[in-house]
Design an enzyme around this catalytic site. Structure first.
Site, PDB file in Angstrom:
ATOM      1  N   TYR A  64       0.845  -1.206   0.000  1.00 13.22           N
ATOM      2  CA  TYR A  64       0.000   0.000   0.000  1.00 13.22           C
ATOM      3  C   TYR A  64       0.879   1.254   0.000  1.00 13.22           C
ATOM      4  O   TYR A  64       0.719   2.146  -0.837  1.00 13.22           O
ATOM      5  CB  TYR A  64      -0.893  -0.028   1.230  1.00 13.22           C
ATOM      6  CG  TYR A  64      -1.865   1.124   1.361  1.00 13.22           C
ATOM      7  CD1 TYR A  64      -2.931   1.279   0.475  1.00 13.22           C
ATOM      8  CD2 TYR A  64      -1.734   2.046   2.401  1.00 13.22           C
ATOM      9  CE1 TYR A  64      -3.830   2.329   0.633  1.00 13.22           C
ATOM     10  CE2 TYR A  64      -2.630   3.090   2.567  1.00 13.22           C
ATOM     11  CZ  TYR A  64      -3.679   3.222   1.674  1.00 13.22           C
ATOM     12  OH  TYR A  64      -4.577   4.261   1.832  1.00 13.22           O
TER      13      TYR A  64
ATOM     14  N   ARG B  32       0.821   8.849  14.897  1.00 18.59           N
ATOM     15  CA  ARG B  32       0.439   9.524  13.644  1.00 18.59           C
ATOM     16  C   ARG B  32      -0.391  10.751  13.988  1.00 18.59           C
ATOM     17  O   ARG B  32      -1.381  10.649  14.724  1.00 18.59           O
ATOM     18  CB  ARG B  32      -0.355   8.585  12.743  1.00 18.59           C
ATOM     19  CG  ARG B  32      -0.694   9.246  11.423  1.00 18.59           C
ATOM     20  CD  ARG B  32      -1.456   8.325  10.516  1.00 18.59           C
ATOM     21  NE  ARG B  32      -0.644   7.225  10.032  1.00 18.59           N
ATOM     22  CZ  ARG B  32      -1.155   6.057   9.644  1.00 18.59           C
ATOM     23  NH1 ARG B  32      -2.444   5.853   9.706  1.00 18.59           N
ATOM     24  NH2 ARG B  32      -0.364   5.109   9.205  1.00 18.59           N
TER      25      ARG B  32
ATOM     26  N   LYS C 134       1.353   4.009  -3.081  1.00 15.90           N
ATOM     27  CA  LYS C 134       0.960   5.421  -2.943  1.00 15.90           C
ATOM     28  C   LYS C 134       2.150   6.346  -3.172  1.00 15.90           C
ATOM     29  O   LYS C 134       2.003   7.425  -3.728  1.00 15.90           O
ATOM     30  CB  LYS C 134       0.351   5.671  -1.559  1.00 15.90           C
ATOM     31  CG  LYS C 134      -1.001   4.997  -1.356  1.00 15.90           C
ATOM     32  CD  LYS C 134      -2.085   5.652  -2.213  1.00 15.90           C
ATOM     33  CE  LYS C 134      -3.449   5.036  -1.933  1.00 15.90           C
ATOM     34  NZ  LYS C 134      -4.530   5.671  -2.698  1.00 15.90           N
TER      35      LYS C 134
HETATM   36  P1  NAD Z   1     -12.726   1.896   0.204  1.00 18.02           P
HETATM   37  O1  NAD Z   1     -12.116   0.539   0.168  1.00 18.02           O
HETATM   38  O2  NAD Z   1     -14.022   2.073   0.897  1.00 18.02           O
HETATM   39  O3  NAD Z   1     -12.896   2.468  -1.272  1.00 18.02           O
HETATM   40  C1  NAD Z   1     -12.035   2.155  -2.326  1.00 18.02           C
HETATM   41  C2  NAD Z   1     -12.873   1.960  -3.593  1.00 18.02           C
HETATM   42  O4  NAD Z   1     -11.986   1.727  -4.713  1.00 18.02           O
HETATM   43  C3  NAD Z   1     -13.816   0.768  -3.516  1.00 18.02           C
HETATM   44  O5  NAD Z   1     -15.113   1.140  -3.919  1.00 18.02           O
HETATM   45  C4  NAD Z   1     -13.186  -0.249  -4.473  1.00 18.02           C
HETATM   46  O6  NAD Z   1     -14.142  -1.135  -5.013  1.00 18.02           O
HETATM   47  C5  NAD Z   1     -12.549   0.673  -5.496  1.00 18.02           C
HETATM   48  N1  NAD Z   1     -11.451   0.052  -6.262  1.00 18.02           N
HETATM   49  C6  NAD Z   1     -10.346  -0.554  -5.770  1.00 18.02           C
HETATM   50  N2  NAD Z   1      -9.572  -1.000  -6.782  1.00 18.02           N
HETATM   51  C7  NAD Z   1     -10.208  -0.652  -7.932  1.00 18.02           C
HETATM   52  C8  NAD Z   1      -9.899  -0.813  -9.322  1.00 18.02           C
HETATM   53  N3  NAD Z   1      -8.783  -1.453  -9.734  1.00 18.02           N
HETATM   54  N4  NAD Z   1     -10.767  -0.305 -10.236  1.00 18.02           N
HETATM   55  C9  NAD Z   1     -11.886   0.339  -9.851  1.00 18.02           C
HETATM   56  N5  NAD Z   1     -12.236   0.515  -8.558  1.00 18.02           N
HETATM   57  C10 NAD Z   1     -11.401   0.024  -7.614  1.00 18.02           C
HETATM   58  O7  NAD Z   1     -11.604   2.863   0.844  1.00 18.02           O
HETATM   59  P2  NAD Z   1     -11.697   4.399   1.303  1.00 18.02           P
HETATM   60  O8  NAD Z   1     -11.437   4.476   2.738  1.00 18.02           O
HETATM   61  O9  NAD Z   1     -12.915   5.020   0.727  1.00 18.02           O
HETATM   62  O10 NAD Z   1     -10.414   4.986   0.557  1.00 18.02           O
HETATM   63  C11 NAD Z   1     -10.533   5.659  -0.689  1.00 18.02           C
HETATM   64  C12 NAD Z   1      -9.195   6.244  -1.105  1.00 18.02           C
HETATM   65  O11 NAD Z   1      -8.718   7.148  -0.092  1.00 18.02           O
HETATM   66  C13 NAD Z   1      -8.105   5.196  -1.297  1.00 18.02           C
HETATM   67  O12 NAD Z   1      -7.302   5.575  -2.408  1.00 18.02           O
HETATM   68  C14 NAD Z   1      -7.296   5.293  -0.024  1.00 18.02           C
HETATM   69  O13 NAD Z   1      -5.961   4.909  -0.215  1.00 18.02           O
HETATM   70  C15 NAD Z   1      -7.419   6.761   0.319  1.00 18.02           C
HETATM   71  N6  NAD Z   1      -7.239   6.993   1.773  1.00 18.02           N
HETATM   72  C16 NAD Z   1      -8.248   6.728   2.662  1.00 18.02           C
HETATM   73  C17 NAD Z   1      -8.038   6.946   4.010  1.00 18.02           C
HETATM   74  C18 NAD Z   1      -9.119   6.718   5.037  1.00 18.02           C
HETATM   75  O14 NAD Z   1      -8.872   6.949   6.238  1.00 18.02           O
HETATM   76  N7  NAD Z   1     -10.326   6.332   4.689  1.00 18.02           N
HETATM   77  C19 NAD Z   1      -6.792   7.401   4.467  1.00 18.02           C
HETATM   78  C20 NAD Z   1      -5.790   7.631   3.534  1.00 18.02           C
HETATM   79  C21 NAD Z   1      -6.025   7.439   2.180  1.00 18.02           C
HETATM   80  N1  UDP Z   2      -6.429  -1.506  15.627  1.00 17.69           N
HETATM   81  C1  UDP Z   2      -6.830  -2.086  16.817  1.00 17.69           C
HETATM   82  N2  UDP Z   2      -7.910  -2.927  16.790  1.00 17.69           N
HETATM   83  C2  UDP Z   2      -8.626  -3.197  15.676  1.00 17.69           C
HETATM   84  C3  UDP Z   2      -8.230  -2.570  14.462  1.00 17.69           C
HETATM   85  C4  UDP Z   2      -7.119  -1.741  14.476  1.00 17.69           C
HETATM   86  O1  UDP Z   2      -6.226  -1.867  17.873  1.00 17.69           O
HETATM   87  O2  UDP Z   2      -9.591  -3.971  15.756  1.00 17.69           O
HETATM   88  C5  UDP Z   2      -5.265  -0.604  15.652  1.00 17.69           C
HETATM   89  C6  UDP Z   2      -4.229  -0.856  14.575  1.00 17.69           C
HETATM   90  O3  UDP Z   2      -3.281  -1.816  15.005  1.00 17.69           O
HETATM   91  C7  UDP Z   2      -3.607   0.518  14.428  1.00 17.69           C
HETATM   92  C8  UDP Z   2      -4.777   1.478  14.722  1.00 17.69           C
HETATM   93  O4  UDP Z   2      -5.749   0.703  15.412  1.00 17.69           O
HETATM   94  O5  UDP Z   2      -2.606   0.717  15.403  1.00 17.69           O
HETATM   95  C9  UDP Z   2      -5.421   2.070  13.471  1.00 17.69           C
HETATM   96  O6  UDP Z   2      -5.682   1.001  12.598  1.00 17.69           O
HETATM   97  P1  UDP Z   2      -6.513   1.190  11.240  1.00 17.69           P
HETATM   98  O7  UDP Z   2      -6.606  -0.151  10.600  1.00 17.69           O
HETATM   99  O8  UDP Z   2      -7.769   1.908  11.541  1.00 17.69           O
HETATM  100  O9  UDP Z   2      -5.639   2.182  10.356  1.00 17.69           O
HETATM  101  P2  UDP Z   2      -4.074   2.365  10.081  1.00 17.69           P
HETATM  102  O10 UDP Z   2      -3.810   3.725  10.588  1.00 17.69           O
HETATM  103  O11 UDP Z   2      -3.268   1.337  10.834  1.00 17.69           O
HETATM  104  O12 UDP Z   2      -3.966   2.227   8.620  1.00 17.69           O
END
Ligand code: NAD
Ligand code: UDP
Length: 312
Positions: free
Chosen positions: A146, A276, A150
């Site tokens: 991942y 973080r 990114k």
């Molecule tokens: P999510 O898993 O809910 O959404 C991701 C979506 O992308 C899904 O609908 C999945 O089906 C689609 N997808 C994956 N691979 C694909 C492909 N090859 N073609 C078409 N569609 C595809 O995750 P999210 O939390 O909504 O995250 C969305 C974006 O934001 C991601 O790029 C993630 O890395 C980024 N992001 C999210 C967070 C967070 O805290 N939610 C933090 C940092 C970055």
């Molecule tokens: N974590 C936890 N219990 C759970 C899921 C996650 O203690 O059931 C912890 C995980 O080890 C990490 C933090 O919560 O330290 C945040 O995890 P998350 O998967 O939400 O996101 P991350 O920031 O690690 O991508």
């Protein structure tokens, strides 16, 4: 009318972004292959004349008819349990998917925004994290699929900007939560809420003293909207700097749900970042943005949404 393509639009963040742009009178094309997303997240938009869905894997050649003003590339598994299960797809969507969507942006002369992540900082050695920190990532660890995808996506985005003059934006998203997260998503907040509402043991990994700083989805969406419409090319952190240990977060959720759950401690996953917290000075200065929703309020909204979906 402006026309925007949102990849990963059926996921958690993507579906909130579809709503935001529809509500701001954009024509929205949502592209997704449902690998971790769900049609349920966008079902309410089907039938809207300004909304179109294309079922497609963005690592394959992308065809979109007509003009595009903006592309938001959000497709990617994002929960650690998803990208551990889907390592190759995660690497492909961050690399090949970013290449394809940038190629589309170039062909359509569209502005491009990539969803990057705080994971580019890895297990950070500076705290809080500023955008000029290059990070501490293990490329061959389980999270490398991942993190490195990114980091590659950011590099590819800057290359298309510098070499092809594509108008690009990079958002580094810190842990975001809210309604529509999958009940079995596996991230800390959905796990804790799901477990607490069912009075099941709440699973804290390690000693629970690792920290995160969690942002409510509405704040994040507003930050992304402002970044897209700004002139900023270099990465911008968007997140809530209110830092908490995972143990305290588990206790807070147990309290907010009036749960009888006990906390159990489980193994800490490999390379789990110890701390973080975003430094959001750039977002404040450039976008006049900062997170507004406090954690209790955001968690209550999320708990209400989980209760509805669990039929409680
Ligand atoms: P999510 O898993 O809910 O959404 C991701 C979506 O992308 C899904 O609908 C999945 O089906 C689609 N997808 C994956 N691979 C694909 C492909 N090859 N073609 C078409 N569609 C595809 O995750 P999210 O939390 O909504 O995250 C969305 C974006 O934001 C991601 O790029 C993630 O890395 C980024 N992001 C999210 C967070 C967070 O805290 N939610 C933090 C940092 C970055
Ligand atoms: N974590 C936890 N219990 C759970 C899921 C996650 O203690 O059931 C912890 C995980 O080890 C990490 C933090 O919560 O330290 C945040 O995890 P998350 O998967 O939400 O996101 P991350 O920031 O690690 O991508």
């Amino acid at each position: 009318m402006k026309r925007i393509l949102i990849t990963g639009g059926a996921g958690f963040l993507g579906s909130h972004l579809c709503d935001k742009f529809i509500n701001n009178d954009y024509e929205v094309i949502c592209m997704d292959n449902f690998i971790t997303g769900s049609p349920d997240n966008i079902a309410h938009l089907f039938g809207n004349k300004n909304f179109k869905f294309i079922h497609h894997d963005v690592t394959e050649y992308i065809y979109v008819e007509g003009k595009l003003d903006y592309i938001l590339h959000f497709a990617s598994p994002a929960s650690p349990i998803d990208y551990l299960k889907l390592p190759i797809q995660t690497l492909k969507v961050g690399s090949l998917g970013t290449h394809k969507t940038l190629g589309l942006a170039k062909a359509k002369n569209a502005r491009f925004l990539i969803a990057s992540t705080s994971e580019v900082y890895g297990d950070p050695l500076i705290h809080p994290q500023t955008e000029d920190y290059w990070g501490n990532v293990n490329p061959v660890g389980f999270r490398g699929v991942y993190d490195e995808a990114k980091r590659f996506a950011e590099a590819m985005t800057m290359a298309y900007h510098r070499y092809h003059n594509v108008d690009t934006r990079i958002v580094r998203i810190f842990n975001t939560y809210g309604p529509k997260m999958r009940l079995e998503d596996g991230r800390a907040i959905p796990n804790f809420i799901n477990q607490a509402l069912r009075n099941l043991p709440v699973t804290v990994y390690g000693d629970g003293l690792q920290t995160r700083s969690v942002c409510y989805v509405d704040d994040l969406v507003e930050g992304i909207y402002r970044l897209l419409l700004s002139d900023e090319i270099m990465p911008v952190n968007i997140g809530n700097p209110d830092e908490i240990t995972m143990l305290d977060l588990a206790k807070e959720i147990i309290e907010l749900t009036n749960s009888k759950s006990e906390i159990i401690f489980m193994d800490l996953p490999d390379d789990d970042p110890k701390v973080r917290k975003p430094d959001t000075t750039r977002a404040k200065n450039i976008l006049n943005w900062s997170a507004k929703v406090n954690r209790k309020e955001g968690l209550k909204n999320t708990i209400d949404d989980f209760k509805k979906r669990l039929g409680l």
